[in-house]
Design a protein around this motif. Structure first.
Motif, PDB file in Angstrom:
ATOM      1  N   GLY A 163     -17.170 -19.707  49.426  1.00  0.00           N
ATOM      2  CA  GLY A 163     -17.558 -19.906  48.081  1.00  0.00           C
ATOM      3  C   GLY A 163     -17.593 -18.935  47.241  1.00  0.00           C
ATOM      4  O   GLY A 163     -17.151 -18.893  46.236  1.00  0.00           O
ATOM      5  N   PHE A 164     -18.039 -17.686  47.721  1.00  0.00           N
ATOM      6  CA  PHE A 164     -18.134 -16.363  47.018  1.00  0.00           C
ATOM      7  C   PHE A 164     -16.784 -16.069  47.035  1.00  0.00           C
ATOM      8  O   PHE A 164     -16.549 -15.279  45.869  1.00  0.00           O
ATOM      9  CB  PHE A 164     -19.030 -15.518  47.964  1.00  0.00           C
ATOM     10  N   LYS A 165     -16.000 -16.057  47.904  1.00  0.00           N
ATOM     11  CA  LYS A 165     -14.443 -15.370  47.692  1.00  0.00           C
ATOM     12  C   LYS A 165     -13.847 -16.267  46.547  1.00  0.00           C
ATOM     13  O   LYS A 165     -12.996 -15.749  45.707  1.00  0.00           O
ATOM     14  CB  LYS A 165     -13.597 -15.797  48.994  1.00  0.00           C
ATOM     15  N   ARG A 166     -14.108 -17.483  46.473  1.00  0.00           N
ATOM     16  CA  ARG A 166     -13.414 -18.272  45.683  1.00  0.00           C
ATOM     17  C   ARG A 166     -14.060 -18.059  44.262  1.00  0.00           C
ATOM     18  O   ARG A 166     -13.219 -17.888  43.388  1.00  0.00           O
ATOM     19  CB  ARG A 166     -13.720 -19.924  45.792  1.00  0.00           C
ATOM     20  N   PHE A 167     -15.342 -17.958  43.935  1.00  0.00           N
ATOM     21  CA  PHE A 167     -15.877 -17.389  42.630  1.00  0.00           C
ATOM     22  C   PHE A 167     -15.491 -16.221  42.324  1.00  0.00           C
ATOM     23  O   PHE A 167     -14.825 -15.918  40.996  1.00  0.00           O
ATOM     24  CB  PHE A 167     -17.240 -17.363  42.919  1.00  0.00           C
TER      25      PHE A 167
END
Length: 161
Positions: free
Chosen positions: A32-36
């Motif tokens: 999720g953090f990578k996508r953000f």
């Protein structure tokens, strides 16, 4: 107008965020953090948790150096080690005298030195130490058998004259 993007600045802010928010290092490897981050800034190459850990150590080290140089003070231990290094080796060095002279300069270290260099005081009374009558052997004071005590006593009896 487009805002310039600097990868080093982004990594520093990411490391600060992890420290301030007390996040685990593995946070940067979350999907999720990578996508953000990719949605916000596609140019940002996500560092590994090991790289972030190194970045945090570097930030800490640099901040410590900055505070150390701006305050101009050193720890008592650093001062002591510097003085010892400057003093060199001396065959006639008396450590007790040195601590007597420098106890006020190194207050905390002198207390530690007192504990380390202190001579133990004997708890045996003087009369007991020099008296053969005071050497009483019983089952609480010796692991020798009575027969062995008798053998040892008689074997040394002739030497006391």
């Amino acid at each position: 107008m487009a805002t310039p993007f600097f990868i080093e600045v982004a990594r520093r802010y990411l490391a600060n965020m992890i420290v301030i928010d007390e996040l685990p290092f593995r946070f940067v490897e979350g999907v999720g953090f990578k996508r953000f981050c990719n949605a916000v800034q596609p140019k940002f190459k996500m560092p590994s948790r090991y790289t972030i850990a190194r970045d945090i150590v570097d930030i800490y080290t640099n901040e410590k150096k900055r505070q150390f140089s701006s305050s101009g003070s050193t720890s008592e231990l650093d001062k002591y080690l510097g003085d010892i290094e400057k003093g060199g080796k001396n065959a006639q060095f008396d450590i007790l005298e040195w601590w007597k002279v420098n106890a006020t300069k190194y207050r905390v270290l002198s207390l530690i030195a007192q504990d380390v260099l202190a001579m133990p005081v004997s708890t045996i009374a003087c009369e007991f130490a020099f008296s053969t009558g005071g050497h009483i052997l019983d089952r609480f004071r010796s692991s020798l058998t009575p027969k062995m005590v008798e053998v040892l006593y008689h074997s040394t009896a002739g030497f006391s004259d």
